[in-house]
Design a protein around this motif. Structure first.
Motif, PDB file in Angstrom:
ATOM      1  N   PRO A 237       0.498  -1.219  -0.243  1.00 15.10           N
ATOM      2  CA  PRO A 237      -0.038  -0.105   0.072  1.00 15.10           C
ATOM      3  C   PRO A 237       0.667   0.957  -0.534  1.00 15.10           C
ATOM      4  O   PRO A 237       2.397   1.265   0.154  1.00 15.10           O
ATOM      5  N   ILE A 238       0.452   1.882  -0.251  1.00 11.86           N
ATOM      6  CA  ILE A 238       0.437   3.767  -0.260  1.00 11.86           C
ATOM      7  C   ILE A 238       0.889   3.887   0.984  1.00 11.86           C
ATOM      8  O   ILE A 238       0.148   3.972   2.107  1.00 11.86           O
ATOM      9  N   VAL A 239       2.362   4.846   1.533  1.00 12.71           N
ATOM     10  CA  VAL A 239       2.569   5.380   3.198  1.00 12.71           C
ATOM     11  C   VAL A 239       2.706   6.244   3.382  1.00 12.71           C
ATOM     12  O   VAL A 239       3.143   6.947   2.318  1.00 12.71           O
ATOM     13  N   ILE A 240       2.017   7.125   4.573  1.00 20.22           N
ATOM     14  CA  ILE A 240       2.376   8.149   4.510  1.00 20.22           C
ATOM     15  C   ILE A 240       2.572   8.130   5.588  1.00 20.22           C
ATOM     16  O   ILE A 240       2.956   7.584   7.037  1.00 20.22           O
ATOM     17  N   ASP A 241       4.590   8.424   5.774  1.00 18.76           N
ATOM     18  CA  ASP A 241       5.364   8.629   7.255  1.00 18.76           C
ATOM     19  C   ASP A 241       5.117  10.088   8.222  1.00 18.76           C
ATOM     20  O   ASP A 241       6.268  10.410   8.281  1.00 18.76           O
ATOM     21  N   VAL A 242       4.341   9.616   9.188  1.00 16.05           N
ATOM     22  CA  VAL A 242       4.559  10.677   9.903  1.00 16.05           C
ATOM     23  C   VAL A 242       5.455  11.212  10.638  1.00 16.05           C
ATOM     24  O   VAL A 242       5.304  12.851  10.520  1.00 16.05           O
ATOM     25  N   ASP A 243       6.225  10.236  11.176  1.00 15.39           N
ATOM     26  CA  ASP A 243       7.224  10.457  11.745  1.00 15.39           C
ATOM     27  C   ASP A 243       8.752  11.607  11.191  1.00 15.39           C
ATOM     28  O   ASP A 243       9.070  12.522  11.874  1.00 15.39           O
ATOM     29  N   ASN A 244       8.565  11.050   9.802  1.00 14.40           N
ATOM     30  CA  ASN A 244       9.562  11.443   9.100  1.00 14.40           C
ATOM     31  C   ASN A 244       9.370  12.305   8.059  1.00 14.40           C
ATOM     32  O   ASN A 244       9.959  12.544   6.615  1.00 14.40           O
ATOM     33  N   LYS A 245       8.123  12.302   7.975  1.00 11.33           N
ATOM     34  CA  LYS A 245       7.507  13.027   6.913  1.00 11.33           C
ATOM     35  C   LYS A 245       7.370  13.126   5.698  1.00 11.33           C
ATOM     36  O   LYS A 245       8.144  13.842   5.479  1.00 11.33           O
ATOM     37  N   GLU A 246       7.755  11.799   4.743  1.00 14.15           N
ATOM     38  CA  GLU A 246       7.747  11.579   4.105  1.00 14.15           C
ATOM     39  C   GLU A 246       6.603  10.607   3.238  1.00 14.15           C
ATOM     40  O   GLU A 246       6.294   9.749   4.491  1.00 14.15           O
ATOM     41  N   LEU A 247       6.352  10.698   1.255  1.00 12.56           N
ATOM     42  CA  LEU A 247       4.950   9.497   1.444  1.00 12.56           C
ATOM     43  C   LEU A 247       5.433   8.842   0.471  1.00 12.56           C
ATOM     44  O   LEU A 247       6.999   8.831  -0.272  1.00 12.56           O
ATOM     45  N   TYR A 248       5.598   8.014   0.611  1.00 14.95           N
ATOM     46  CA  TYR A 248       5.755   6.145  -0.061  1.00 14.95           C
ATOM     47  C   TYR A 248       4.890   5.534  -0.954  1.00 14.95           C
ATOM     48  O   TYR A 248       3.824   5.425  -0.400  1.00 14.95           O
ATOM     49  N   LEU A 249       4.971   6.477  -2.447  1.00 17.50           N
ATOM     50  CA  LEU A 249       4.393   5.928  -3.123  1.00 17.50           C
ATOM     51  C   LEU A 249       4.497   4.270  -3.737  1.00 17.50           C
ATOM     52  O   LEU A 249       5.427   4.360  -3.859  1.00 17.50           O
ATOM     53  N   LYS A 250       3.745   3.861  -3.978  1.00 20.14           N
ATOM     54  CA  LYS A 250       4.120   2.324  -3.973  1.00 20.14           C
ATOM     55  C   LYS A 250       2.617   1.913  -5.260  1.00 20.14           C
ATOM     56  O   LYS A 250       1.807   2.384  -5.306  1.00 20.14           O
ATOM     57  N   GLY A 252       2.692  -2.061  -6.408  1.00 17.09           N
ATOM     58  CA  GLY A 252       3.143  -3.205  -6.747  1.00 17.09           C
ATOM     59  C   GLY A 252       4.983  -3.202  -6.553  1.00 17.09           C
ATOM     60  O   GLY A 252       5.549  -2.856  -6.199  1.00 17.09           O
ATOM     61  N   ILE A 253       5.126  -4.201  -7.774  1.00 22.79           N
ATOM     62  CA  ILE A 253       6.330  -4.413  -7.839  1.00 22.79           C
ATOM     63  C   ILE A 253       6.720  -3.256  -9.029  1.00 22.79           C
ATOM     64  O   ILE A 253       8.255  -3.011  -8.842  1.00 22.79           O
ATOM     65  N   LEU A 254       6.276  -2.532  -9.627  1.00 19.74           N
ATOM     66  CA  LEU A 254       5.874  -1.641 -10.553  1.00 19.74           C
ATOM     67  C   LEU A 254       6.969  -0.741 -10.565  1.00 19.74           C
ATOM     68  O   LEU A 254       7.207   0.082 -11.823  1.00 19.74           O
ATOM     69  N   ALA A 255       6.398  -0.360  -9.603  1.00 18.51           N
ATOM     70  CA  ALA A 255       6.466   1.379  -9.351  1.00 18.51           C
ATOM     71  C   ALA A 255       7.023   1.890  -7.565  1.00 18.51           C
ATOM     72  O   ALA A 255       6.683   0.944  -7.339  1.00 18.51           O
ATOM     73  N   ASN A 256       8.070   2.760  -7.345  1.00 22.33           N
ATOM     74  CA  ASN A 256       7.757   2.826  -6.627  1.00 22.33           C
ATOM     75  C   ASN A 256       8.842   4.329  -6.752  1.00 22.33           C
ATOM     76  O   ASN A 256       9.478   5.260  -6.587  1.00 22.33           O
ATOM     77  N   ALA A 257       8.433   5.385  -5.521  1.00 22.00           N
ATOM     78  CA  ALA A 257       8.751   6.382  -5.392  1.00 22.00           C
ATOM     79  C   ALA A 257       8.517   7.194  -3.704  1.00 22.00           C
ATOM     80  O   ALA A 257       7.332   6.372  -3.231  1.00 22.00           O
ATOM     81  N   LYS A 258       9.397   7.540  -3.426  1.00 17.84           N
ATOM     82  CA  LYS A 258       9.612   8.643  -1.672  1.00 17.84           C
ATOM     83  C   LYS A 258      10.113   9.953  -2.236  1.00 17.84           C
ATOM     84  O   LYS A 258      10.953   9.968  -2.901  1.00 17.84           O
ATOM     85  N   ILE A 259       8.842  10.446  -1.383  1.00 17.18           N
ATOM     86  CA  ILE A 259       8.644  12.495  -1.577  1.00 17.18           C
ATOM     87  C   ILE A 259       9.406  12.715  -0.062  1.00 17.18           C
ATOM     88  O   ILE A 259       8.015  12.568   0.258  1.00 17.18           O
ATOM     89  N   SER A 260       9.396  13.474  -0.089  1.00 13.59           N
ATOM     90  CA  SER A 260       9.350  14.806   1.272  1.00 13.59           C
ATOM     91  C   SER A 260       8.193  15.426   1.160  1.00 13.59           C
ATOM     92  O   SER A 260       7.752  16.108  -0.164  1.00 13.59           O
ATOM     93  N   LEU A 261       7.472  15.147   2.442  1.00  7.88           N
ATOM     94  CA  LEU A 261       5.704  15.949   1.551  1.00  7.88           C
ATOM     95  C   LEU A 261       6.448  17.572   1.883  1.00  7.88           C
ATOM     96  O   LEU A 261       5.686  18.064   1.490  1.00  7.88           O
ATOM     97  N   HIS A 262       7.432  17.760   2.531  1.00 10.31           N
ATOM     98  CA  HIS A 262       7.862  19.234   2.384  1.00 10.31           C
ATOM     99  C   HIS A 262       7.991  19.649   0.092  1.00 10.31           C
ATOM    100  O   HIS A 262       8.264  20.760  -0.213  1.00 10.31           O
TER     101      HIS A 262
END
Length: 335
Positions: A237-250, A252-262
């Motif tokens: 699933p897509i994950v919002i990392d509240v502590d580190n303020k980061e968004l993990y877009l996913k 499946g195994i086809l795409a992956n991205a880590k985006i700072s909420l800033h």
């Protein structure tokens, strides 16, 4: 002065192996080449040149993982350079040594992966899952492009054949496979492959056994890939990392991205059609066929991983999230 020294040093590191490769190619293509030295040429391509390269880089800031790339380059060039009738030793290496190396690498990745997973659990980093861990491990021991391929293959087997435990979503995790079109599109691909398998079966009856076996194997492998992709949509699933303020877009195994909420400029609620030449990119590898209901506009261009380790760039990403309003609310509250 230092730049000049570094340039000369790199010319030696990469120039000497390249000169050796060119010399071997010229020898094989010349009138001086005789079949008796074919084995020695193969040894030079697969052992001597990688060894020389390793000795040249061992005290430099160049990853030892690149030696594997030089070895595979040697296999490739030797395959195209040597006459087919003089590739006995090379064929033996391809048949036995390369699969052994691949199995060894996969075994090492799995062992290393367990170690990394244990460390991740110790620091409570639950934003990472199996595919993230394997990706991380592969990049530590293999060149980036090869690492992406190995990670995708291992993940395909894992999600296709194992991990049948139901995924329990946390408050900061969001699905994207329930209400969108992605699953329907992927199931459509699966249907096409199944139909193709029936055609293959008909070919077997008509006598093209060898061709039909190859096609059947490829079809079976493709079905495993599709099933792994479908199951990974649920497991990642897509994950919002509240502590580190980061968004993990996913996806499946086809795409992956880590985006700072800033980095998120604004969030646009939209299902409108996106023109082909638009600066807005679909995060999903299946593009507009998977649909979207959100567009993330970013402050600066980011890179994100696609299938088999390929990277893409975007300043705006079109994504689909099932619980869109809850997702946007958490993003805004976390930023």
């Amino acid at each position: 002065m230092q730049n000049t020294i570094n340039l000369r040093s790199n010319l030696v590191v990469f120039g000497l192996p390249l000169l050796m490769i060119l010399s071997l190619v010229m020898l094989v293509k010349s009138s001086f080449f005789i079949p008796k030295i074919s084995s020695f040429v193969v040894i030079d391509f697969l052992i001597t040149i990688p060894l020389v390269y390793f000795l040249l880089i061992r005290k430099k800031n160049i990853s030892n993982k690149t030696v594997f790339s030089v070895f595979m380059l040697g296999v490739l060039i030797a395959s195209f350079t040597l006459p087919k009738e003089n590739q006995q030793l090379l064929n033996t290496v391809k048949t036995f040594l390369i699969p052994i190396v691949e199995i060894g690498i996969i075994a090492f990745i799995i062992v290393k992966g367990r170690s990394v997973a244990k460390k991740i659990n110790e620091i409570n980093d639950y934003s990472l899952d199996f595919f993230d861990v394997i990706n991380k491990v592969c990049k530590e021991i293999l060149p980036s492009k090869i690492a992406g391929i190995f990670a995708s293959e291992i993940a395909m087997i894992y999600y296709g054949l194992f991990n049948w435990k139901k995924k329990e979503l946390k408050k900061n995790e969001f699905t994207y496979h329930k209400d969108g079109m992605a699953v329907s599109v992927i199931l459509g691909f699966l249907l096409v492959v199944v139909v193709e398998m029936f055609v293959t079966h008909s070919m077997m009856k008509s006598g093209n056994v060898r061709v039909s076996l190859i096609l059947a194997t490829l079809s079976g492998y493709t079905i495993l890939q599709i099933l792994a992709t479908l199951r990974s949509l649920v497991k990642r699933p897509i994950v919002i990392d509240v502590d580190n303020k980061e968004l993990y877009l996913k996806f499946g195994i086809l795409a992956n991205a880590k985006i700072s909420l800033h980095q998120i400029e604004n969030i646009e609620l939209s299902t409108k059609e996106i023109p082909e030449k638009s600066s807005i990119k679909f995060f999903s590898p299946i593009g507009s066929a998977g649909g979207h209901n959100l567009i993330l506009h970013l402050k600066e261009e980011i890179k994100f991983n696609s299938f088999y380790g390929f990277t893409k760039k975007a300043t705006s990403l079109a994504i689909f999230v099932d619980s869109r309003d809850a997702f946007v609310k958490m993003l805004n509250n976390t930023k």
